[in-house]
Motif scaffolding. Sequence first.
Motif, PDB file in Angstrom:
ATOM      1  N   THR A 118      -4.634 -20.814 -14.368  1.00 38.64           N
ATOM      2  CA  THR A 118      -5.720 -21.685 -13.926  1.00 38.64           C
ATOM      3  C   THR A 118      -7.030 -21.175 -14.500  1.00 38.64           C
ATOM      4  O   THR A 118      -7.120 -20.046 -14.958  1.00 38.64           O
ATOM      5  N   ASN A 119      -8.021 -22.042 -14.468  1.00 41.04           N
ATOM      6  CA  ASN A 119      -9.360 -21.755 -14.981  1.00 41.04           C
ATOM      7  C   ASN A 119      -9.369 -21.687 -16.506  1.00 41.04           C
ATOM      8  O   ASN A 119      -8.487 -22.227 -17.155  1.00 41.04           O
ATOM      9  N   ALA A 120     -10.335 -21.012 -17.080  1.00 41.81           N
ATOM     10  CA  ALA A 120     -10.489 -20.960 -18.535  1.00 41.81           C
ATOM     11  C   ALA A 120      -9.423 -20.058 -19.142  1.00 41.81           C
ATOM     12  O   ALA A 120      -9.196 -18.945 -18.665  1.00 41.81           O
ATOM     13  N   ILE A 121      -8.773 -20.551 -20.175  1.00 43.30           N
ATOM     14  CA  ILE A 121      -7.773 -19.747 -20.891  1.00 43.30           C
ATOM     15  C   ILE A 121      -8.101 -19.765 -22.379  1.00 43.30           C
ATOM     16  O   ILE A 121      -8.687 -20.715 -22.899  1.00 43.30           O
ATOM     17  N   THR A 122      -7.724 -18.694 -23.029  1.00 41.26           N
ATOM     18  CA  THR A 122      -7.809 -18.592 -24.486  1.00 41.26           C
ATOM     19  C   THR A 122      -6.540 -17.901 -24.953  1.00 41.26           C
ATOM     20  O   THR A 122      -6.190 -16.848 -24.436  1.00 41.26           O
ATOM     21  N   LYS A 123      -5.855 -18.493 -25.890  1.00 44.35           N
ATOM     22  CA  LYS A 123      -4.616 -17.925 -26.430  1.00 44.35           C
ATOM     23  C   LYS A 123      -4.760 -17.777 -27.937  1.00 44.35           C
ATOM     24  O   LYS A 123      -5.297 -18.644 -28.617  1.00 44.35           O
ATOM     25  N   MET A 124      -4.253 -16.672 -28.447  1.00 46.27           N
ATOM     26  CA  MET A 124      -4.307 -16.381 -29.876  1.00 46.27           C
ATOM     27  C   MET A 124      -2.918 -16.594 -30.487  1.00 46.27           C
ATOM     28  O   MET A 124      -1.909 -16.241 -29.876  1.00 46.27           O
ATOM     29  N   ILE A 125      -2.889 -17.137 -31.686  1.00 44.44           N
ATOM     30  CA  ILE A 125      -1.658 -17.308 -32.439  1.00 44.44           C
ATOM     31  C   ILE A 125      -1.830 -16.527 -33.734  1.00 44.44           C
ATOM     32  O   ILE A 125      -2.778 -16.747 -34.485  1.00 44.44           O
ATOM     33  N   THR A 126      -0.919 -15.597 -33.980  1.00 45.45           N
ATOM     34  CA  THR A 126      -0.966 -14.772 -35.183  1.00 45.45           C
ATOM     35  C   THR A 126       0.138 -15.226 -36.128  1.00 45.45           C
ATOM     36  O   THR A 126       1.300 -15.284 -35.746  1.00 45.45           O
ATOM     37  N   ILE A 127      -0.249 -15.529 -37.345  1.00 46.02           N
ATOM     38  CA  ILE A 127       0.673 -16.022 -38.360  1.00 46.02           C
ATOM     39  C   ILE A 127       0.849 -14.943 -39.419  1.00 46.02           C
ATOM     40  O   ILE A 127      -0.133 -14.457 -39.986  1.00 46.02           O
ATOM     41  N   LYS A 128       2.090 -14.571 -39.662  1.00 47.36           N
ATOM     42  CA  LYS A 128       2.394 -13.621 -40.734  1.00 47.36           C
ATOM     43  C   LYS A 128       2.873 -14.430 -41.933  1.00 47.36           C
ATOM     44  O   LYS A 128       3.799 -15.234 -41.819  1.00 47.36           O
ATOM     45  N   ALA A 129       2.208 -14.229 -43.064  1.00 46.34           N
ATOM     46  CA  ALA A 129       2.538 -14.977 -44.275  1.00 46.34           C
ATOM     47  C   ALA A 129       2.347 -14.071 -45.488  1.00 46.34           C
ATOM     48  O   ALA A 129       1.835 -12.961 -45.373  1.00 46.34           O
ATOM     49  N   ASN A 130       2.737 -14.561 -46.638  1.00 45.51           N
ATOM     50  CA  ASN A 130       2.630 -13.772 -47.865  1.00 45.51           C
ATOM     51  C   ASN A 130       1.253 -13.903 -48.521  1.00 45.51           C
ATOM     52  O   ASN A 130       1.126 -13.845 -49.728  1.00 45.51           O
ATOM     53  N   THR A 131       0.214 -14.055 -47.707  1.00 46.77           N
ATOM     54  CA  THR A 131      -1.159 -14.082 -48.219  1.00 46.77           C
ATOM     55  C   THR A 131      -1.607 -12.654 -48.519  1.00 46.77           C
ATOM     56  O   THR A 131      -0.931 -11.693 -48.150  1.00 46.77           O
TER      57      THR A 131
END
Length: 153
Positions: A118-131
Amino acid sequence: MKKGILVLGVLTAMIFTSCKEDATSKVKEGNIEVAAARDAQATEFPVMTFDETEYDFGSIDKGNPVDHKFTFTNTGKAPLVIVDAKSSCGCTVPEYSKNPVAPGEKGELLVKYNASGTNAITKMITIKANTEKGTETLRIKAFVNAPAAGASK
């Protein structure tokens, strides 16, 4: 004893100086060209350019799942391969294609959030790539409304 050390030293010196074969004569010209082409390609990386790196779902009700599609373009010079994508918690699930994205082509990454908490949420998504960096980061935000008193869920 001194003679033994002297003989051992002379034998060691003879062994090291007798191996004067020219190693460059064993190198094949074709292998040099292949290695040069491989090394030139090793400096070309894909670049993952997102249309947006953060998305705000706004105000949502707890328990109502939401999703958002992040789009990106491979602005680099090599095919882009996403190896893995993970979120900062189990309530957020990223989905992506395992197929390479050619230079100049677009790709998508779908992020699903189950509206827990509940309330304010922030979620991070980490992408692993061949960059060149190896990882890219996206963020989702929302304000999750608590269920009204007496509401069943």
